[in-house]
Design an enzyme around this catalytic site. Structure first.
Site, PDB file in Angstrom:
ATOM      1  N   ASP A 188      -1.925 -12.070   2.214  1.00  0.00           N
ATOM      2  CA  ASP A 188      -2.166 -12.915   1.040  1.00  0.00           C
ATOM      3  C   ASP A 188      -2.588 -14.326   1.424  1.00  0.00           C
ATOM      4  O   ASP A 188      -3.068 -15.084   0.587  1.00  0.00           O
ATOM      5  CB  ASP A 188      -0.929 -12.960   0.144  1.00  0.00           C
ATOM      6  CG  ASP A 188       0.316 -13.447   0.882  1.00  0.00           C
ATOM      7  OD1 ASP A 188       0.365 -14.619   1.269  1.00  0.00           O
ATOM      8  OD2 ASP A 188       1.236 -12.635   1.076  1.00  0.00           O
ATOM      9  N   ASP A 243       5.217 -11.368   9.591  1.00  0.00           N
ATOM     10  CA  ASP A 243       5.296 -11.364   8.131  1.00  0.00           C
ATOM     11  C   ASP A 243       5.049  -9.937   7.654  1.00  0.00           C
ATOM     12  O   ASP A 243       4.027  -9.623   7.059  1.00  0.00           O
ATOM     13  CB  ASP A 243       4.249 -12.333   7.563  1.00  0.00           C
ATOM     14  CG  ASP A 243       4.273 -12.416   6.050  1.00  0.00           C
ATOM     15  OD1 ASP A 243       5.268 -11.959   5.453  1.00  0.00           O
ATOM     16  OD2 ASP A 243       3.300 -12.925   5.466  1.00  0.00           O
ATOM     17  N   GLN A 257      -1.731   1.831   0.701  1.00  0.00           N
ATOM     18  CA  GLN A 257      -0.676   1.575  -0.266  1.00  0.00           C
ATOM     19  C   GLN A 257      -1.283   1.271  -1.644  1.00  0.00           C
ATOM     20  O   GLN A 257      -2.492   1.100  -1.768  1.00  0.00           O
ATOM     21  CB  GLN A 257       0.181   0.388   0.206  1.00  0.00           C
ATOM     22  CG  GLN A 257      -0.630  -0.846   0.552  1.00  0.00           C
ATOM     23  CD  GLN A 257      -0.061  -1.607   1.731  1.00  0.00           C
ATOM     24  OE1 GLN A 257       1.129  -1.523   2.016  1.00  0.00           O
ATOM     25  NE2 GLN A 257      -0.893  -2.352   2.410  1.00  0.00           N
TER      26      GLN A 257
END
Length: 281
Positions: free
Chosen positions: A86, A156, A31
């Site tokens: 993250d 997530d 991505q």
């Protein structure tokens, strides 16, 4: 000349964020990643121009996906995070001293590497915690083959497009249930119901077939535009019936301070508006 990043996740609705300074812009194998500075939200992370998290409001998302299942469970020791590159989810899970082990499975090592450099405030040292085992792998492949079991599983994920799509299938949810300990809890990111109703309905249909106690709960996160975000909830235990008094006692015993989560917010988050209730199968 002012630069804006336009998020076009939805076919007939978009939001834009002003770019005060572009800090990172690069393609990985999976991505396109951008990190930029915004006057209201601080540092913003986007994947393919879709907002994933921000320095300013990430606490809402991360607190509600971690403290709700951990405090509802009451005795969680082992947690699995699918995604979360993250580090924000690991940060909140590891604030609980009672958590003994966290496995975090992230498909894209590039997300972890640049998050450590450009978004260190999100992980806040979580990657250095000896209780964390970081696995670079496809979450669906990991959950299909792992022999480990967990008290809480947190999915997530990105939205159900591209590499995140497989994390919204009945097969994936079935494998996740198999990896839960008795009375374990599965929570999932299910988008903004007003804009992505089918996403919630499809997940809830799978949860209804798998779990004795299935539902969703809500939180309002400013950069996830279009209304409150839904989080899927599934368990065969009685964590959904935990009282406000029990939550208050567990929250006090945990000794943590939160900016969005409170025991009262926890209970209220499961009270669904009519339009969300009608999306349930």
């Amino acid at each position: 000349m002012t630069t804006w990043v336009r998020e076009s996740l939805h076919p007939d609705y978009a939001q834009s964020l002003r770019v005060d300074e572009m800090l990172y812009d690069s393609e990985t194998a999976h991505q396109r990643l951008k990190v930029f500075q915004n006057g209201t939200f601080g540092r913003v992370l986007t994947l393919d121009d879709v907002v994933q998290t921000t320095e300013g409001d990430n606490f809402i998302y991360h607190e509600m996906m971690t403290h709700v299942p951990i405090l509802a469970h009451g005795a969680a020791r082992r947690v699995l995070i699918i995604g979360g590159g993250d580090g924000g989810m690991a940060r909140e899970v590891l604030r609980h001293a009672t958590i003994e082990h966290v496995t975090m499975v992230e498909i894209d090592a590039g997300v972890v590497d640049f998050s450590k450099h450009y978004l260190p405030m999100l992980s806040a040292g979580a990657f250095d915690d000896p209780r964390l085992n970081l696995v670079i792998d496809d979450g669906a492949a990991f959950i299909r083959t792992t022999a480990e079991t967990f008290d809480v599983i947190i999915v997530d994920s990105t939205d159900p497009i591209g590499p995140g799509e497989v994390l919204f299938t009945d097969t994936f949810y079935g494998h996740a249930k198999r990896a839960l300990n008795q009375s374990g809890i599965l929570v999932t990111q299910n988008g903004v119901p007003f804009m992505q109703g089918d996403e919630l309905t499809n997940t809830m249909r799978a949860f209804k077939a798998l779990f004795a106690d299935w539902s969703c709960y809500l939180a309002t996160i400013p950069t996830y535009a279009g209304g409150p975000m839904a989080f899927g909830w599934g368990t065969d235990g009685d964590a959904g019936q935990v009282s406000l008094e029990q939550l208050e006692a567990r929250y006090a015993a945990a000794g943590i301070e939160t900016d969005y989560y409170t025991p009262a917010v926890h209970k209220g988050a499961f009270a669904l508006p009519g339009y969300v209730s009608r999306l349930m199968p």
